[in-house]
Each structure stands twice: as C-alpha cells, then as structure tokens.
Write an enzyme that holds these catalytic residues in place. Structure first.
Site, short mmCIF file in Angstrom:
data_model
loop_
_atom_site.label_atom_id
_atom_site.label_comp_id
_atom_site.label_asym_id
_atom_site.label_seq_id
_atom_site.Cartn_x
_atom_site.Cartn_y
_atom_site.Cartn_z
N ILE A 185 0.82 -1.21 0.00
CA ILE A 185 0.00 0.00 0.00
C ILE A 185 0.85 1.25 0.00
O ILE A 185 0.34 2.37 0.07
CB ILE A 185 -0.96 0.03 1.21
CG1 ILE A 185 -0.18 -0.21 2.50
CG2 ILE A 185 -2.06 -0.99 1.04
CD1 ILE A 185 -1.01 -0.04 3.75
N GLY A 215 11.77 5.36 0.99
CA GLY A 215 13.21 5.13 1.12
C GLY A 215 13.51 3.93 1.98
O GLY A 215 14.47 3.20 1.76
N PHE A 216 12.65 3.69 2.94
CA PHE A 216 12.89 2.63 3.89
C PHE A 216 12.57 1.26 3.32
O PHE A 216 13.21 0.26 3.62
CB PHE A 216 12.02 2.90 5.11
CG PHE A 216 12.22 1.93 6.23
CD1 PHE A 216 13.29 2.09 7.10
CD2 PHE A 216 11.36 0.87 6.41
CE1 PHE A 216 13.48 1.20 8.13
CE2 PHE A 216 11.55 -0.03 7.45
CZ PHE A 216 12.62 0.15 8.31
N GLY A 217 11.55 1.18 2.47
CA GLY A 217 11.13 -0.12 1.94
C GLY A 217 9.65 -0.07 1.62
O GLY A 217 9.08 0.99 1.43
N LYS A 221 5.60 -1.96 7.77
CA LYS A 221 6.60 -1.24 6.99
C LYS A 221 7.88 -2.07 7.07
O LYS A 221 8.45 -2.23 8.15
CB LYS A 221 6.78 0.13 7.66
CG LYS A 221 7.56 1.14 6.91
CD LYS A 221 7.34 2.48 7.64
CE LYS A 221 8.40 3.50 7.40
NZ LYS A 221 8.28 4.64 8.32
N ASP A 230 9.16 16.16 10.06
CA ASP A 230 8.78 15.80 8.70
C ASP A 230 7.26 15.87 8.54
O ASP A 230 6.63 14.94 8.05
CB ASP A 230 9.32 14.41 8.35
CG ASP A 230 9.44 14.21 6.84
OD1 ASP A 230 9.36 15.21 6.09
OD2 ASP A 230 9.60 13.05 6.41
#
Ligand SMILES: *[C@@H]1O[C@H](CO)[C@@H](O)[C@H](O)[C@H]1NC(C)=O
Ligand SMILES: *[C@@H]1O[C@H](CO)[C@@H](O)[C@H](O)[C@H]1NC(C)=O
Ligand SMILES: *[C@@H]1O[C@H](CO)[C@@H](O)[C@H](O)[C@H]1NC(C)=O
Ligand SMILES: *[C@@H]1O[C@H](CO)[C@@H](O)[C@H](O)[C@H]1NC(C)=O
Ligand SMILES: *[C@@H]1O[C@H](CO)[C@@H](O)[C@H](O)[C@H]1NC(C)=O
Ligand SMILES: *[C@@H]1O[C@H](CO)[C@@H](O)[C@H](O)[C@H]1NC(C)=O
Length: 819
Positions: free
Chosen positions: A502, A506-508, A524, A620
């Site tokens: 979904i 950058g993390f995956g 995540k 952020d």
C-alpha cells in the site's frame, strides 16, 4: 556562540544535579560492636549497635561486641570493632520504602584474646534468602547485594555453621536503591553460550551480588566520590590485550538526558573516561576488538551485566557505530549512541544484559569492536564502565526433584515389595512427566536477532514509564512487549504479497496485513538484509513506544529477526490526507471535514511538543504523514526523522538538515537549528495545501507559483487569497472562517521561529475557525486545556471513545516520498 550557550546550560544542569544528592528513604548504617553513638564515614553517619541508638536493631540471638586490641592506625574506624554471634542472631530493620534495597556487609577480621575472627565461619540470610553460606575471610571483604524487600521488615540473620564456630560482622549498610535502578519491562536479552534469547523473568526480583564494578579507562573511585557510596576499580588488569585499548578522557561533565543514565546509575567520573580502540594504522582498524575478561565463579551461573557508555570520543553525532560482544556472542550490533543517547554527545547511557555462563567458563568476556556501518576513517569502539552482578538464587525452572525425594521417603518408611513396586510405577510416571516437561523447546528463531532487546533499556527509562503502557507485557494486542514474531507477519501479509503493498519509500515497502485477532495492520518492511534506515527504524520505535494518543498513529509492534526490520502500525482505512486533497479521484472533503482534520493533526503535534512524552520534534510534517482513519480522524505518522527535543530550557537542537522539500522551515535550513517552531512552519504549509488542494511544490507551474508557501503568502499580501483556494470550497466556506484560517497559516509561515505561534495557539485558532464556520464549538475543544497538562492526551479523550477496540481503526501507511 551557540556552543557556548550549550555549554553554559550543561554546566547549569550539572550544578543543579550535584546539589541534589541522592537521599535514600530507608537508610540504616550500623557500626557493629561499637558503643559510639555515631561515627562519620564518607559524610555518612554510622550508628554503634552497642549504643543507646543502635542496640534496638539487634533482635534475637546471643552476641558480644569486640574491639580490636591492636588497632592499626591506618585501618578505618569501622573496622576496629565487630559484633560476634555465638548463636543464630539477627538485626531487624523497619522498611518504609518497599522495593530494591542495597545491603552491604563489611568483614574485616582481627584477633583479640578470645576470638580470632579469621576462624569465624558462617552463613548470612536476608528475609529468609540465603546470601552467604560457609563464609570465612582472612582479609577485609566487602559484600554487596541488591535485594527486593516486599514487606515492612528486613531481618538479617547470621548463622554460625556449627556449635564451635561463630559469626561476625564489622559494619552493615541497608538503604533504598534509587527508583528505577532495575526496571522490569520484559524482553531483556539473555546471552546464552550459543546465542540470544529473551530473559523471561524480572531482574528486580533477583537477588544480585556485585562481583565487579569497573571504571573503564579511569582511576579507582571510592565511596566518597560516588553517589551510592560504591567503589569502582580500574579496568587495566582485566584487559586481554592492553595494546588494543587507549584511554579517552574529558574534563567536561556528562550531558545527562532525561531517560538516559543518571548520576545514581553511575557517577560522573565513570562517564568521563573510557577505553577506545588504539588504532595505529587506520587501514587495520577493522581488524580487532577490545576485550576484557572478568573472572566469575565457574559453574552454571547467571549474571546481570550492566555496560555504561558515554560518547566522549566523537566530535560529531552519528560518527560512532560499534558492536558489543559478550562471551563471544554479538550482544548488540551497531550500537549508535547518537540515537540511543538522545542525539547528544557525551550523554550517559547504559545497557543491561543477562548472561548465562557455560559450566566450565570462569570468566565473563566483554568485547567492543567496530561496526560495518562506520566508515574506515571513523572505525572506533568505546566502553566507559562495567558492572557484573551474580544472580544469587536464580532458579531456572522449578525442578521436580523435591517431589521425587518425597516419594523415596515414603518408599523407605512404608517398605514392602508390594508398595515398592507401586512406587516404581509412580517414579516411572514422574520420570515420564519430567521428560515431557524438559523436552527442549524449539530453538527460537529470535536467537539470531541482536539489539532490540536492549532497546528496551531505553524504553524503560523514567521518561517512558509514565506513558509506556504498551511496554508492559503483554500489550493490548496480545504480544509480549512490542516484539512480533516474523512468522506472524509472514502469515499476516500472505508472505509479503505484492498485491498487498500500500506504499513504498526510502525505507522499503508498506504492506497491508491482518494479524491474529483480525487486527488490521500496516507493516513497513525495511529492505531485507540492508541495515540502511536503521537509525530511522530505531527513532520510530523509541518515539512511538512512548506515546499513545488519539491523533498519533499507534505502533503495534516491530520485528527484528533474520536481518529483517519491520514496523507494524495500526492500519488507517482512509490513507493519507494528501490523497483526499488532490492527485487521486477520491471525492473532495468538505471545509468542515478539512478543519476537523487540521484540528486533529494540530492536537497530535501539540501533544508531541508539550505533552508528557515531551519535547518531540517531528521534523517531517507533510500531508502524506497525516493519516486518516475510517472516520476521517487525523493521526500524525512517520517518526523516523523525529528528534527528542531540548530538555530544560535549551531552546534548540543542532542537527543535520533533514525533512521534505517544500515544507522545510527556512530558518532551520539557514541556521541548522531545530525547534518545535520548525514543525509549526511545515504545518503552515499543510494548512495552505488543505485550503488550495495543491502540492507544496509543483514544478509544472509558473515560476512564482511553484512553491506553495511563497505563492500563498504573496496572494494573501495582495488580498487575492480567494482566487487560489480549492474551487470545491468556494461556495461553502464562510468568509470569517476563511480569514481566521488563512491568518493562522500565515503566522505559521513567519520567517523567524520566534514570530510563529506555538502549536497550542494554532490549535486554538483552528478551533475558532471551526466555530466561525459551524457556529458550534468543536467537540474536542473543551479538552484542549487538559491536553497540555497531558492526561487527556491518552488515546481516549476527545469524543469519549475510550475503548481501545473502537480506535482499532486502521490506516494506510505513508508513501514516504521525499526522503
Ligand atoms: C596496617 O595495615 C596495613 C595494611 O592493612 C599494613 O600494610 C601495615 O603494615 C599495618 N601496620 C601495622 C602497624 O600493623
Ligand atoms: C585465606 O583464605 C583462603 C580461603 O578463603 C585460603 O585459601 C588462604 O590460604 C588463606 N590465606 C591465609 C594467609 O591464611
Ligand atoms: C514482573 O514484574 C511485574 C511488575 O513489577 C509483574 O507484574 C510481573 O508479574 C512480574 N513478572 C514475573 C515473571 O515475575
Ligand atoms: C574524590 O573526591 C576528592 C574530594 O573531593 C577529590 O579530591 C578527588 O580528586 C576525587 N577523586 C576522583 C577520582 O574524582
Ligand atoms: C597501514 O597498513 C597497510 C596495510 O595493512 C600498509 O600497506 C600501510 O603501509 C600501513 N601504513 C602505515 C603508516 O604503517
Ligand atoms: C570481535 O569479537 C567477536 C566475538 O568474539 C568476533 O566474532 C569478531 O570476529 C571479532 N572481530 C574482530 C575484528 O576481531
């Protein structure tokens, strides 16, 4: 100038701390065998137990007081007298403060006409727990224990081993340990000879005997210099290879942070010295570890190993990564003190491990060595202090042997072949039962993971305990602590089915999944095998595990196994705020809905800045990090970049610029100083995004329109803001509400942080805009004040949905672009 300012603050902080020395609530200091009312040793008052004051502590038994007839002029005053017990005898102390206590016994044998104390041989028990047995000493010995006292009396019993022997003691100390000296959060790492497991018991319920207490890289510290009157000795004699290490020292006092180590955990001097790698040739820096061997009693023993760290060697944050080894097992991989110790250099931090030694090993071996994460130029590893405490009465699993003895006893008493055969039958069954019970457990797959367990040490700090309800086992989702087995996540996501993705970033990838109990989650998952994003991963866990708030997305757990890093959140049905504003075909939100969402997000941010979690800067804030649940309740998400904000009155945190283009506070960008007002700026951009339904940055537009913040401010100045608002809104938005809203957004975008409102002000103004629109108070309005003092903040509050299950509202996780 900035550095000076910081220095001044840390100085003020340390002066403040040193003036508030630890005063234990229970504090019994006994000078045994002495009739002097009090003697002062290291600023403490010891009461003679033959004096009027002190004799009350002596309870039952037969004893005499003894004075050294030939006192050595250099021997401490406490050691010139002793109490000698000729039968089982005890001291009894009233305990006001139930919990962990320190108990110390001083034994310093001397001889007088009738007794040579070297011949004493005896046992000592505290509230029925045996601390020493068959003990004798022929030179001065200090024994120290940490002991949980759960009733209002502590009885210390001395028992001579046989009629002809006697027991003695020169001095006794009993005092309350500082609160949270040992913390039971579950999930502490147990280092076995063959890998790591979870230690399933509470450390505080163990009786611990101090075996080693080492000031690594420093000199001997005496009780006079220690907050808990401890003695710390240098590490030189324990180094396996002396040339591998070199001493690092600082003269600046440590930078204690709330939630990290405190002066009571270890005194300044421990954190102001360390051993670091003695790197002669940089290109060989990855070739070695620093290793210490600490002798312990051989045999199947369990120890608590507490390691103290304080990064006094780095000149900047995020430069030092190292591994910690215990008994050759990687106990903690890629330690990053910058993250663990609250983004401050020279900030004290400690880690606890439980270590099971193999039967034949007579040492606990501790090593630190460089991590693969650090560049060749920066390879280093440090250690500031070590404490090793033996678990005195550790019992692994209840053994069945007692029962067996009973059977044998019965067998002996009753006798007879018939009965014997019956007994044989019984024994057989018992053995069968035992076999079944002792069947080796399937080897935990978690054994390979290293590191997260110790993160709990962080999560266990005072700062978190108040909020960290989910750290206590088992959590609201049925898991022990926050750890979720990898297998469960495989199952939940259909083995990470592509169709369930979904989001990505950058993390995956982010997967939708369903855990047992039908809990919908967003998982995540870091790129398998890549340690990239580890700091963000850790930041997210440390921040979110502290917080439960209606307007902050909940972390359900995490998984770190088999080089997997996975964060698991509540699933948010309606996805990101952004996708409801533009760029997708969802139907446009009404103005009232938009206001409600902004108010919700503002409330979440306000809580981060000021609530009991305190001083967290998100860093952020953007429309993709504000998620909506099935009822369009807004929740702030993605704490990978967040920072624990300044403590005390320090007004900013210096840090590398990170964040998302178009939302970035210009002042932060220029001066690299992060404050909660940076979040306010980003939130101002989000407000205009909500109003205008366009991205913060749209490169396809005319040059003056590319940056939304600039463009909106320009239009507002010219009095033509109506022309850029979302056409869907033009008919429904009331002018007064619009005016209030735009004014608020405009103030958020002020050039200088000091000119921007706080999130509390923003919240108030948005609620006002809501009122102007609807002529009704926003239903959450009345709780605003409660939120700033916090408790209202807990998940329940706003609209009375106090049931967790009703907030099992789930969400889509962030398309993490812009990283
Ligand atoms: C006193 O004790 C110290 C160490 O305990 C020893 O070195 C010294 O010789 C003793 N002095 C006398 C006079 O016994
Ligand atoms: C001191 O005691 C230890 C055992 O506790 C013994 O091995 C040692 O020989 C004793 N030393 C002297 C000088 O008596
Ligand atoms: C550990 O301590 C907590 C609270 O102090 C208690 O609720 C829990 O039952 C204890 N667990 C064990 C295994 O003793
Ligand atoms: C211990 O305290 C004394 C008295 O303040 C001081 O002179 C000494 O230097 C201290 N020792 C250390 C190792 O700090
Ligand atoms: C450092 O080590 C490398 C390889 O081990 C060697 O080539 C180099 O000459 C060494 N440099 C110094 C200054 O010793
Ligand atoms: C450091 O020690 C660990 C554990 O003994 C070992 O696996 C590792 O190879 C060592 N590293 C170096 C560079 O010697």
């Amino acid at each position: 100038m900035e550095a000076k300012f910081l220095h001044f603050l840390s100085l003020a902080f340390s002066i403040f701390l040193s003036s508030t020395a630890f005063t234990p609530q229970d504090n019994y200091l006994i000078n045994c065998g002495s009739d002097t009312n009090t003697v002062v040793v290291d600023n403490r008052h010891f009461v003679g137990d033959s004096s009027d004051h002190g004799s009350a502590y002596l309870s039952k038994g037969k004893s005499i007081s003894l004075t050294n007839p030939y006192p050595n002029s250099s021997s401490p005053v406490l050691y010139t007298t002793a109490r000698v017990f000729t039968s089982a005898s005890s001291y009894v102390f009233d305990i006001k403060n139930l919990g962990t206590h320190l108990v110390r016994f001083h034994f310093s044998p001397f001889s007088s006409r009738n007794y040579d104390l070297k011949n004493g041989e005896f046992g000592v028990a505290a509230n029925g727990i045996s601390l020493l047995s068959g003990f004798s000493a022929n030179s001065t010995v200090l024994k120290e224990y940490f002991l949980m006292v759960d009733k209002d009396k502590l009885e210390i019993l001395f028992i001579p081993i046989s009629g002809s022997r006697f027991a003695y003691v020169n001095a006794i100390e009993v005092f309350s340990a500082p609160k949270d000296f040992f913390i039971d959060v579950g999930g502490m790492a147990l280092i076995n000879p063959d890998g790591i497991q979870e230690f399933k018991q509470n450390v505080s319920s163990q009786v611990l005997e101090t075996i080693h207490r080492i000031n690594v890289g420093g000199s001997m510290l005496t009780p006079f210099n220690d907050t808990l009157w401890r003695t710390w000795i240098p590490d030189q004699d324990f180094l396996v290879l002396k040339s591998a290490a070199k001493v690092a020292r600082t003269s600046d006092p440590p930078n204690y942070q709330q939630g990290g180590a405190t002066r009571e955990i270890a005194p300044d001097n421990v954190y102001m010295t360390a051993q670091e790698m003695n790197i002669v040739n940089r290109s060989s820096a990855f070739l070695f570890n620093i290793t210490w061997d600490f002798p312990v009693k051989p045999g199947d023993s369990m120890h608590l190993v507490r390691l103290h760290f304080c990064d006094i060697v780095s000149v900047a944050l995020n430069a030092l990564y190292f591994n910690v080894y215990i008994n050759e097992v990687t106990a903690y991989k890629d330690v990053d003190l910058s993250v663990l110790a609250f983004h401050q250099l020279a900030s004290p931090y400690y880690m606890d491990f439980v270590v099971r030694n193999s039967k034949d090993s007579g040492v606990v071996r501790i090593g630190v060595g460089p991590s693969d994460l650090s560049s060749t130029l920066r390879k280093n590893a440090i250690l500031n202090g070590v404490e090793i405490m033996r678990m005195v009465n550790f019992m692994a699993l209840p053994r069945k042997s007692k029962r067996k003895n009973v059977w044998i006893l019965i067998a002996l008493v009753v006798g007879g072949i018939l009965v014997m055969s019956l007994v044989v039958l019984v024994i057989l069954t018992v053995i069968k039962c035992r076999k079944r019970k002792l069947k080796p457990k399937p080897k935990s797959r978690r054994a390979e993971s290293a590191g997260w367990a110790s993160l709990r040490v962080y999560g266990s700090s005072k700062a978190t305990m108040s909020e960290g309800t989910i750290l206590a086992s088992p959590g609201p989702y049925g898991y022990y602590g926050l750890k979720i087995p990898f297998a469960d996540l495989q199952l939940a996501t259909n083995n990470f089915d592509k169709n369930l993705i979904i989001g990505s970033g950058g993390f995956g990838m982010v997967y939708k999944g369903v855990l047992r109990d039908n809990i919908k989650v967003a998982a995540k998952r870091g790129m398998p095998g890549s340690r990239q994003g580890l700091p963000e991963f850790q930041a997210e866990i440390t921040v979110l595990s502290k917080i439960r708030h209606r307007h902050i997305v909940s972390l359900i757990g995490y998984c770190e196994e088999q080089s997997e890093m996975i964060l698991v959140y509540e699933y948010m049905d309606k996805g990101t705020l952004r996708q409801h504003l533009y760029g997708s075909n969802s139907s446009p939100l009404s103005w009232k809905q938009r206001l409600e969402i902004c108010i919700g997000a503002a409330r979440g941010l306000h809580y981060l800045h000021t609530g009991s979690a305190q001083g967290i800067i998100h860093r952020d804030i953007k429309s993709t990090n504000i998620l909506l649940d099935e009822n369009y309740v807004a929740k702030v998400a993605d704490f990978g970049l967040s920072k624990s904000g300044p403590c005390l009155d320090e007004t900013h945190v210096s840090t590398g610029v990170k964040g998302s283009f178009g939302y970035l506070d210009p002042e932060y960008f220029r001066r690299q100083q992060l404050t909660d007002k940076s979040d306010v700026y980003s939130f101002g951009v989000v407000l205009f995004e909500v109003l205008c339904a366009r991205p913060a940055v749209d490169p396809l537009l005319n040059r003056e329109q590319v940056n939304l913040a600039e463009w909106a401010m320009e239009c507002q100045k010219k009095g033509m803001i109506e022309q850029i608002i979302d056409p869907h809104l033009t008919d429904q938005i009331k002018p007064s509400s619009l005016k209030k809203f735009v004014e608020t957004a405009e103030k958020c975008l002020a050039e200088y942080g000091v000119d921007r409102p706080t999130m509390g002000d923003v919240l108030w103004n948005l609620e006002y805009a809501y009122q102007l629109q609807t002529n009704e108070r926003h239903k959450g309005q009345q709780t605003t004040d409660a939120i700033s003092n916090d408790p209202g903040a807990l998940i329940v509050s706003d609209d009375g949905s106090s049931d967790i299950s009703s907030t099992r509202v789930f969400s889509q996780l962030l398309t993490n672009e812009g990283r």
